[in-house]
Design a protein around this motif. Structure first.
Motif, mmCIF file in Angstrom:
data_model
loop_
_atom_site.group_PDB
_atom_site.id
_atom_site.type_symbol
_atom_site.label_atom_id
_atom_site.label_comp_id
_atom_site.label_asym_id
_atom_site.label_seq_id
_atom_site.Cartn_x
_atom_site.Cartn_y
_atom_site.Cartn_z
ATOM 1 N N UNK A 1 36.150 31.632 30.496
ATOM 2 C CA UNK A 1 35.065 32.123 30.900
ATOM 3 C C UNK A 1 36.269 32.635 32.960
ATOM 4 N N UNK A 2 35.836 33.356 33.754
ATOM 5 C CA UNK A 2 36.836 33.472 34.689
ATOM 6 C C UNK A 2 36.333 33.743 35.740
ATOM 7 N N UNK A 3 36.306 33.569 37.375
ATOM 8 C CA UNK A 3 35.668 33.502 38.108
ATOM 9 C C UNK A 3 36.190 35.063 38.949
ATOM 10 N N UNK A 4 34.552 35.277 39.598
ATOM 11 C CA UNK A 4 33.755 36.835 39.932
ATOM 12 C C UNK A 4 33.721 37.068 41.170
ATOM 13 N N UNK A 5 33.702 37.953 41.701
ATOM 14 C CA UNK A 5 32.852 38.036 43.436
ATOM 15 C C UNK A 5 31.746 38.509 42.514
ATOM 16 N N UNK A 6 31.101 38.149 44.085
ATOM 17 C CA UNK A 6 29.583 38.484 43.464
ATOM 18 C C UNK A 6 28.732 39.077 45.013
ATOM 19 N N UNK B 1 28.686 37.884 50.704
ATOM 20 C CA UNK B 1 30.000 37.783 48.887
ATOM 21 C C UNK B 1 29.984 35.985 48.615
ATOM 22 N N UNK B 2 29.798 35.497 47.277
ATOM 23 C CA UNK B 2 30.246 34.445 47.165
ATOM 24 C C UNK B 2 31.290 34.572 45.415
ATOM 25 N N UNK B 3 31.774 33.840 45.052
ATOM 26 C CA UNK B 3 32.860 33.544 44.332
ATOM 27 C C UNK B 3 31.856 32.895 43.103
ATOM 28 N N UNK B 4 31.720 33.409 41.660
ATOM 29 C CA UNK B 4 31.109 32.250 40.366
ATOM 30 C C UNK B 4 31.726 32.333 39.515
ATOM 31 N N UNK B 5 31.641 31.778 38.657
ATOM 32 C CA UNK B 5 32.299 32.245 37.212
ATOM 33 C C UNK B 5 31.581 33.268 36.236
ATOM 34 N N UNK B 6 31.984 34.128 35.659
ATOM 35 C CA UNK B 6 32.248 35.154 34.739
ATOM 36 C C UNK B 6 32.127 34.231 33.206
ATOM 37 N N UNK B 7 30.803 33.982 32.145
ATOM 38 C CA UNK B 7 31.263 34.435 31.042
ATOM 39 C C UNK B 7 31.142 34.913 30.193
ATOM 40 N N UNK B 8 32.552 35.943 29.300
ATOM 41 C CA UNK B 8 32.428 37.225 28.835
ATOM 42 C C UNK B 8 31.665 37.145 27.694
ATOM 43 N N UNK B 9 31.496 37.828 26.969
ATOM 44 C CA UNK B 9 30.000 37.602 25.843
ATOM 45 C C UNK B 9 31.089 37.603 24.856
ATOM 46 N N UNK B 10 32.573 38.152 24.587
ATOM 47 C CA UNK B 10 33.515 38.253 23.575
ATOM 48 C C UNK B 10 33.890 36.442 23.610
ATOM 49 N N UNK C 1 38.161 39.889 40.281
ATOM 50 C CA UNK C 1 36.991 41.097 39.347
ATOM 51 C C UNK C 1 35.938 41.308 40.032
ATOM 52 N N UNK C 2 34.591 41.713 39.681
ATOM 53 C CA UNK C 2 33.646 41.712 40.695
ATOM 54 C C UNK C 2 32.950 41.897 39.390
ATOM 55 N N UNK C 3 31.429 41.120 39.817
ATOM 56 C CA UNK C 3 30.159 40.747 38.971
ATOM 57 C C UNK C 3 28.954 41.945 38.979
ATOM 58 N N UNK C 4 28.985 42.662 38.340
ATOM 59 C CA UNK C 4 27.515 44.015 38.210
ATOM 60 C C UNK C 4 26.878 43.451 37.873
ATOM 61 N N UNK C 5 25.906 43.449 38.273
ATOM 62 C CA UNK C 5 24.422 43.303 37.910
ATOM 63 C C UNK C 5 22.526 43.872 38.141
ATOM 64 N N UNK C 6 23.622 45.355 39.315
ATOM 65 C CA UNK C 6 22.073 46.344 39.386
ATOM 66 C C UNK C 6 23.080 47.755 38.624
ATOM 67 N N UNK C 7 23.474 48.394 40.171
ATOM 68 C CA UNK C 7 23.993 49.763 40.123
ATOM 69 C C UNK C 7 24.974 49.919 39.485
ATOM 70 N N UNK C 8 26.434 48.783 39.855
ATOM 71 C CA UNK C 8 26.953 48.587 39.810
ATOM 72 C C UNK C 8 27.242 48.778 37.857
ATOM 73 N N UNK C 9 26.278 48.469 37.591
ATOM 74 C CA UNK C 9 25.970 48.396 36.110
ATOM 75 C C UNK C 9 26.811 49.979 35.066
ATOM 76 N N UNK C 10 25.620 50.793 36.064
ATOM 77 C CA UNK C 10 25.843 51.780 35.634
ATOM 78 C C UNK C 10 26.379 52.921 36.589
ATOM 79 N N UNK C 11 26.701 53.026 37.364
ATOM 80 C CA UNK C 11 27.635 52.918 38.478
ATOM 81 C C UNK C 11 28.234 52.908 39.000
ATOM 82 N N UNK C 12 29.709 52.465 38.924
ATOM 83 C CA UNK C 12 30.640 51.556 39.446
ATOM 84 C C UNK C 12 31.273 52.266 41.187
#
Length: 243
Positions: A110-115, A96-105, A10-21
């Motif tokens: 939680x699971x690891x994501x590529x950052x 790149x880095x790997x961090x833990x992602x916490x779903x809103x649901x 999985x990859x975490x989007x926090x910039x343009x990946x949010x609206x244009x993956x």
């Protein structure tokens, strides 16, 4: 989230990946990562600026009590990772880095994501500056993927509409200042924003991220003034989120 999905990359989007993956993905879900805050401290000369007039795009800065909201995407196939490595690392100057992602649901673990993240050692690092200076720079810059204003405003709109609990003071203040610059300089907002994500695929992808459901890839028309065209990916590989 079942064990099959957590074994996926999985990859975490926090910039343009949010609206244009821009790549084919499986599932997607909104959530956050801890100990980071979003800052427009990364320069950009390949997407939203030029070598002589670089723009500014988002990166993450470590902060002990910080949190950054965004979207996690399940990567499907090698093409998606290759696309991201080109877009974010080769052209964007991120590492790149790997961090833990916490779903809103709350029912999902939680699971690891590529950052993808830029640091002071990144080749295009711009660093901290007064927000009014960053806003002026964003208003004045554009590149092969479109105007720097589009990058900022589409991200701000996505966060406001799709992730209201993820209020980001840095992002919100920049949006206010950039809109003020546009008004002060009598600029055409429509021209700055370009064509934007395509419909109806954009709306379907946005709904998928918000609802944490799996979407089948849909064909989409390429936009010739953006990165998605320059990468020469087949249209069926391209996905957008509506903002």
């Amino acid at each position: 989230m079942d064990s099959r999905e957590t074994r996926s990359l999985w990859v975490f989007g926090y910039g343009s990946l949010c609206w244009h993956p821009g790549f084919q993905f499986g599932a997607s879900t909104v959530g956050y990562i801890r100990h980071y805050v979003r800052r427009f401290w990364q320069g950009n000369s390949t997407h939203r600026g030029t070598v002589t007039k670089p723009g500014r795009v988002a990166t993450l800065v470590e902060e002990p009590n910080g949190a950054t909201w965004g979207v996690a995407y399940e990567l499907t196939g090698e093409a998606a990772l290759s696309y991201l490595e080109t877009r974010e690392v080769s052209l964007g100057g991120y590492t790149t880095n790997v961090v833990t992602f916490f779903p809103r649901d709350a029912s999902l673990n939680p699971f690891p994501v590529l950052l993808y993240i830029a640091t002071p050692s990144s080749r295009e690092w711009a660093g901290s500056a007064p927000l009014h200076e960053i806003a002026t720079q964003i208003t004045q810059c554009s590149g092969p993927s479109g105007h720097n204003v589009e990058y900022l405003l589409r991200l701000a709109q996505f966060m406001r509409e799709k992730v209201p609990e993820g209020y980001d003071e840095h992002l919100a203040t920049l949006e206010t200042l950039v809109r003020l610059r546009i008004k002060e300089n009598n600029l055409c907002l429509k021209a700055l924003m370009g064509d934007g994500p395509t419909e109806p695929q954009a709306a379907a992808a946005a709904a998928a991220a918000a609802a944490n459901i799996r979407q089948e890839p849909q064909p989409q028309e390429e936009r010739r003034d953006t990165f998605q065209f320059s990468t020469k990916l087949p249209p069926k590989k391209l996905r957008c989120l509506n903002v």
